[in-house]
Design an enzyme around this catalytic site. Structure first.
Site, short mmCIF file in Angstrom:
data_model
loop_
_atom_site.label_atom_id
_atom_site.label_comp_id
_atom_site.label_asym_id
_atom_site.label_seq_id
_atom_site.Cartn_x
_atom_site.Cartn_y
_atom_site.Cartn_z
N ASP A 21 0.87 -1.36 -0.08
CA ASP A 21 -0.22 -0.05 -0.07
C ASP A 21 0.84 1.25 0.10
OD1 ASP A 21 -1.85 1.53 0.50
OD2 ASP A 21 -2.24 1.32 2.56
N ASN A 23 -0.60 4.64 0.05
CA ASN A 23 -1.14 5.82 0.43
C ASN A 23 -2.00 5.61 1.67
OD1 ASN A 23 -3.17 4.28 -0.69
ND2 ASN A 23 -4.03 5.80 -1.98
N ASP A 25 -4.39 3.85 2.67
CA ASP A 25 -5.70 3.39 2.80
C ASP A 25 -6.03 1.91 3.13
OD1 ASP A 25 -5.16 2.30 0.45
OD2 ASP A 25 -6.56 2.98 -0.83
N ASP A 29 -1.41 -1.17 -3.87
CA ASP A 29 -2.04 -0.51 -5.11
C ASP A 29 -0.68 -0.47 -6.15
OD1 ASP A 29 -0.10 1.41 -3.98
OD2 ASP A 29 -1.76 2.15 -2.62
N ASP A 193 -8.27 -16.71 -16.90
CA ASP A 193 -9.03 -17.17 -15.86
C ASP A 193 -10.03 -18.27 -16.31
OD1 ASP A 193 -9.82 -16.60 -12.94
OD2 ASP A 193 -11.89 -16.29 -13.95
N ASP A 320 -5.78 -18.74 -4.79
CA ASP A 320 -6.74 -19.26 -4.40
C ASP A 320 -6.41 -20.55 -3.51
OD1 ASP A 320 -8.55 -17.85 -6.04
OD2 ASP A 320 -8.19 -19.22 -7.82
O1 TEU Z 1 -10.66 -19.44 -10.03
C1 TEU Z 1 -11.34 -20.27 -10.57
C2 TEU Z 1 -11.60 -21.48 -9.93
O2 TEU Z 1 -11.76 -22.93 -9.94
C3 TEU Z 1 -11.73 -21.26 -8.28
O3 TEU Z 1 -13.05 -20.47 -8.21
C4 TEU Z 1 -11.62 -22.41 -7.59
O4 TEU Z 1 -12.67 -23.28 -7.46
C5 TEU Z 1 -11.52 -21.85 -5.99
O5 TEU Z 1 -10.96 -20.72 -6.07
C6 TEU Z 1 -11.04 -22.93 -5.12
O6 TEU Z 1 -10.99 -22.50 -3.88
C7 TEU Z 1 -10.49 -18.10 -10.74
C8 TEU Z 1 -9.72 -17.32 -9.85
O7 TEU Z 1 -8.52 -17.53 -9.71
C9 TEU Z 1 -10.38 -16.96 -8.74
O8 TEU Z 1 -9.83 -16.30 -7.67
C10 TEU Z 1 -11.88 -16.64 -8.95
O9 TEU Z 1 -12.59 -16.40 -7.76
C11 TEU Z 1 -12.76 -17.28 -10.06
O10 TEU Z 1 -11.93 -17.59 -11.05
C12 TEU Z 1 -13.70 -16.62 -10.59
O11 TEU Z 1 -13.18 -15.49 -11.51
CA CA Z 2 -3.43 1.98 -1.19
#
Ligand code: TEU
Ligand code: CA
Length: 542
Positions: A21, A23, A25, A29, A193, A320
């Protein structure tokens, strides 16, 4: 395998909200990232994957995009973004953006117009008079009702993430347009994604019964995806010096090759998830005790499955996934197991991906209270578990081990206020262990995890056999050991990792005494034929 810069590079994933970060908040960023480029250089990485920084209502922390060509105010401005690209390039670091095009935010103008059936947006999403029985990745139904159209729309993720209708050529044009916009600004590729979910079966049929992801047989790796990806490749990607890595849950080496075979190359590589099930039954909430064999088997399967045909991505963590030391390591042998894990994964064939904080040994935060978690998936799963009759205690136990917020706590730079992440109140609590585990403490210790990561990256630059060499398992059946060799025309290396908290005898490796040890995670090798707990060694044939 053909040689390419993205095969030789090392990728570092930045989750911008939690990196630095600038600034006060409490939110990381772009200016914060710019201020940390020296650190990234000293680590030795050559490519950054930046999780989404686009305009977003943040229902899913930026994975719900409301403007693909605008920067979320909290993260900075388009000028900051352009400056980041420039300064990274000056420092020879490439930048890969997150391309989230299976769905948009429901606040995206396309969805707003689609709701009102304004042309040409009426058909940008999946609308149906009758809902289907599909269930969502975040728990609950995947089809939701909208009064405005008296219809149901599809959202494989949250209700605020409606799926784009890829059947519609206009949608595909929009996506190509977004890709060109960023490539023209100078970015070097995309992490795509949930890309293997974009094609849905005609007629969107109901799914067969399943406790998880009901309906998935109608959209996972659906054959219609291939022409879509080829179109992106031919019309856009092939015109730039860039690479793509597809996020593809539920692929085997065979399905993966349908995307990444050197002769197909709809995508350049994929993130597979089979080794992420080493401590669960493919759905992370169905936890099982971790066994090293359950990590080694899938990793070896992928090394052998793609050998000579496709390129692997090598990862243990991302935004994730819980922290790898907490899942696969041992807190009683903290440094040893962290460095062993790094050795085990990053000497395989493929492009290494390091997730921020992994290189300094960050571990799960495992917060006790549900209120300390921010992630929508965590909140939804708690509700769902309770609805299904599971106790609070049981649900919290799962969440402490598996919540995505374990990976999302702020980066730990030093032992000062908020770990040097922010002068204000951080958006997500820090892991209280930041007093001990942080960048500065790693930098001042010559045997730190960070130093070890730096050494791995240096070795990879020095010996091309680590990048391109063929992979072969050694003593595969040994459950406590992960050993393999890598070989090309000029070199051969041997990697041996003790995956247990006991010393193990490795008499069969005595031949290595004539070889040179180029990396090991203990001060000394006392006994060539015994591996200390979590000891890892890499040898090269002289
Ligand atoms: O993740 C896809 C995905 O397979 C995840 O949702 C997975 O099932 C979960 O994170 C397991 O805990 C991607 C992105 O990496 C994730 O951050 C997003 O939430 C998701 O797509 C939707 O865009
Ligand atoms: Ca910030």
């Amino acid at each position: 395998m053909k040689h390419s810069w993205y095969k030789e590079g090392v990728v570092y994933q930045i989750y911008p909200r939690s990196f630095q970060d600038s600034n006060a908040d409490g939110i990381g960023d772009l200016k914060g990232i710019i201020s940390r480029i020296d650190y990234l250089k000293s680590l030795g990485i050559s490519i950054i994957w930046l999780s989404p920084v686009y305009e977003s209502p943040n229902d899913d922390n930026g994975y719900d995009i409301s403007n693909y060509k605008g920067i979320l105010k909290e993260f900075g401005t388009m000028e900051d973004m352009i400056e980041l690209i420039r300064i990274l390039h000056v420092n020879n670091i490439k930048l890969v953006m997150d391309l989230v095009v299976n769905h948009t935010s429901d606040e995206h103008p396309w969805f707003q117009a689609s709701l009102k059936q304004e042309k040409p947006y009426d058909d940008y999403y999946y609308w149906e008079k009758k809902k289907r029985n599909w269930t969502s990745f975040f728990g609950g139904e995947a089809w939701s009702y909208k009064e405005e159209r008296d219809e149901y729309f599809l959202h494989l993720f949250s209700k605020k993430q409606p799926d784009l209708n890829w059947n519609n050529p206009l949608v595909r044009e929009e996506v190509k347009n977004i890709m060109r916009f960023w490539l023209d600004l100078g970015v070097d590729g995309f992490r795509c994604d949930v890309i293997n979910l974009i094609a849905k079966a005609d007629g969107l049929p109901n799914g067969k019964w399943s406790p998880i992801l009901r309906g998935r047989e109608h959209y996972m790796n659906h054959p219609k995806i291939h022409p879509y990806l080829q179109e992106l490749k031919n019309d856009v990607l092939s015109k730039y010096n860039c690479f793509t890595v597809g996020e593809t849950a539920f692929v085997t080496p065979e399905t993966a090759l349908s995307y990444i075979d050197e002769n197909v190359r709809e995508l350049d590589m994929v993130f597979q998830f089979e080794h992420m099930a080493a401590d669960n039954y493919f759905v992370k909430w169905f936890i099982r005790k971790f066994k090293p064999m359950n990590l080694k088997k899938p990793l070896s399967k992928w090394q052998n499955g793609l050998l000579g045909r496709g390129w692997n991505s090598l990862y243990l963590e991302n935004h994730d996934q819980p922290r790898s030391i907490s899942r696969f390591g041992d807190m009683n042998f903290y440094t040893e197991s962290a460095t062993m894990l790094a050795t085990m994964i990053y000497f395989q064939q493929g492009t290494p991906f390091i997730y921020q904080g992994q290189e300094i040994g960050m571990v799960n935060a495992a917060f006790e209270n549900l209120d300390d978690y921010q992630d929508i998936e965590t909140k939804n799963i708690f509700k769902l578990g309770r609805k299904l009759g599971m106790s609070k205690k049981r649900m919290m136990k799962k969440i402490k081990m598996m919540s995505r917020d374990n990976a999302r706590t702020p980066m730990q730079w030093n032992d000062s206020l908020n770990a040097g992440f922010s002068q204000g109140e951080p958006w997500l609590k820090l892991n209280p262990n930041y007093k001990n585990i942080n960048v500065e403490s790693n930098q001042s210790d010559k045997n730190s995890i960070l130093k070890y990561y730096q050494d791995i990256i240096k070795l990879r630059k020095k010996y091309s056999v680590i990048v391109y060499g063929d992979y072969q398992d050694i003593e595969f059946k040994n459950r406590k050991l992960y050993a393999y060799s890598r070989e090309d025309e000029s070199n051969q290396i041997t990697v041996i990792c003790n995956f247990s908290n006991q010393p193990i005898s490795i008499k069969n490796f005595e031949y290595l005494k004539t070889e040179k040890c180029i990396l090991h995670n203990y001060e000394n090798i006392d006994n060539l034929s015994v591996l200390q707990p979590y000891e890892a060694r890499v040898y090269i044939k002289k």
